[in-house]
Design a protein around this motif. Sequence first.
Motif, mmCIF file in Angstrom:
data_model
loop_
_atom_site.group_PDB
_atom_site.id
_atom_site.type_symbol
_atom_site.label_atom_id
_atom_site.label_comp_id
_atom_site.label_asym_id
_atom_site.label_seq_id
_atom_site.Cartn_x
_atom_site.Cartn_y
_atom_site.Cartn_z
ATOM 1 N N THR A 30 26.536 10.460 142.743
ATOM 2 C CA THR A 30 27.583 11.012 143.611
ATOM 3 C C THR A 30 27.187 12.376 144.164
ATOM 4 O O THR A 30 27.396 12.675 145.354
ATOM 5 N N LEU A 31 26.596 13.214 143.326
ATOM 6 C CA LEU A 31 26.174 14.539 143.788
ATOM 7 C C LEU A 31 25.058 14.437 144.832
ATOM 8 O O LEU A 31 25.006 15.242 145.773
ATOM 9 N N ALA A 32 24.152 13.467 144.652
ATOM 10 C CA ALA A 32 23.073 13.297 145.633
ATOM 11 C C ALA A 32 23.635 12.956 147.008
ATOM 12 O O ALA A 32 23.209 13.533 148.025
ATOM 13 N N ASN A 33 24.599 12.044 147.048
ATOM 14 C CA ASN A 33 25.207 11.686 148.334
ATOM 15 C C ASN A 33 26.087 12.815 148.864
ATOM 16 O O ASN A 33 26.095 13.091 150.078
ATOM 17 N N ALA A 34 26.815 13.455 147.954
ATOM 18 C CA ALA A 34 27.726 14.516 148.385
ATOM 19 C C ALA A 34 26.961 15.698 148.982
ATOM 20 O O ALA A 34 27.415 16.306 149.969
ATOM 21 N N ALA A 35 25.803 16.035 148.401
ATOM 22 C CA ALA A 35 25.031 17.161 148.926
ATOM 23 C C ALA A 35 24.567 16.888 150.357
ATOM 24 O O ALA A 35 24.630 17.775 151.224
ATOM 25 N N THR A 36 24.117 15.664 150.600
ATOM 26 C CA THR A 36 23.687 15.319 151.972
ATOM 27 C C THR A 36 24.850 15.370 152.952
ATOM 28 O O THR A 36 24.727 15.921 154.057
ATOM 29 N N LEU A 37 25.974 14.834 152.545
ATOM 30 C CA LEU A 37 27.138 14.834 153.431
ATOM 31 C C LEU A 37 27.678 16.244 153.650
ATOM 32 O O LEU A 37 28.128 16.588 154.751
ATOM 33 N N LEU A 38 27.632 17.076 152.603
ATOM 34 C CA LEU A 38 28.081 18.465 152.778
ATOM 35 C C LEU A 38 27.169 19.213 153.755
ATOM 36 O O LEU A 38 27.627 20.075 154.514
ATOM 37 N N LEU B 155 25.671 17.861 156.297
ATOM 38 C CA LEU B 155 26.108 17.439 157.638
ATOM 39 C C LEU B 155 27.426 18.095 158.022
ATOM 40 O O LEU B 155 27.635 18.466 159.194
ATOM 41 N N LEU B 156 28.315 18.241 157.039
ATOM 42 C CA LEU B 156 29.582 18.924 157.319
ATOM 43 C C LEU B 156 29.339 20.365 157.742
ATOM 44 O O LEU B 156 29.986 20.884 158.672
ATOM 45 N N ALA C 210 19.684 22.029 155.849
ATOM 46 C CA ALA C 210 18.472 22.133 155.029
ATOM 47 C C ALA C 210 18.818 22.215 153.544
ATOM 48 O O ALA C 210 18.175 21.560 152.702
ATOM 49 N N PHE C 211 19.838 22.996 153.206
ATOM 50 C CA PHE C 211 20.220 23.154 151.791
ATOM 51 C C PHE C 211 20.757 21.840 151.221
ATOM 52 O O PHE C 211 20.472 21.478 150.071
ATOM 53 N N GLY C 212 21.530 21.114 152.036
ATOM 54 C CA GLY C 212 22.046 19.824 151.577
ATOM 55 C C GLY C 212 20.941 18.825 151.317
ATOM 56 O O GLY C 212 20.956 18.118 150.300
#
Length: 236
Positions: free
Chosen positions: A115-123, A125-126, A162-164
């Motif tokens: 969940t954190l792996a997906n959430a970091a990428t989506l954050l 993009l946000l 980049a951070f995400g």
Amino acid sequence: MGQSIVQIFKSSLVMVILLITSIAALALILERFWYFTRNRFNPAKGLAELRRILAQNGLPQALDWSKRQNNPLGRLFVVALENHTLSGEELSDLLYSLILEERIRYERLLGGMGTLANAATLLGLLGTVTGLIGAFGNIALTGSGGPAVVSKGIAEALFTTAFGLFIGIPVLFFYNYFSKKSSDLTMALESVAERLVVMLGRYKQPQRVERPVETKPVPSPSVVQPEVSEDTTWKF
């Protein structure tokens, strides 16, 4: 971009959330590393050692040795030896239930890691979207589109992306690594359990033959001789 990393963290809520996400993901990865390292085992070596102790020293010594193995393989041996009087089918079901419990321990926290792996990428993009919105908002407020006006929003957009990705890609890698390792260890335990049931079945056979030999004063050699040689036929 005209701003330092610290200023971007102070001005962007998404960057702060990404920082917290990275800390949580790192904690989960370290915890799983610690768990798998502490509970590692060698199935072939462990089964061979148990067979040797069982054949030379008997079941009580094998049980003591198994209890000293602080890993899933040792726990599997303990349950099998303590219930060796059960039939092969009952013992298989019992060991399978234990393997399911071990698999739950292996996969603990992996859901959160994914969940954190997906959430970091989506954050990330946000943050890109909010940064661009801020850049266009500044253009609308000032009525011009110079670098000083849009730099803050563009910097937030690029840094959050980049951070995400910097967080999401490694965490996804470790998630897949631990998931594969969990599946491999579960299959190894299932293989050991099947061999263990056969081995204990062979271990019980001489005991059933010796019982009538002790009660009769004149044992029949034709019954005892073929059973003694079966102990040397264990092949795993």
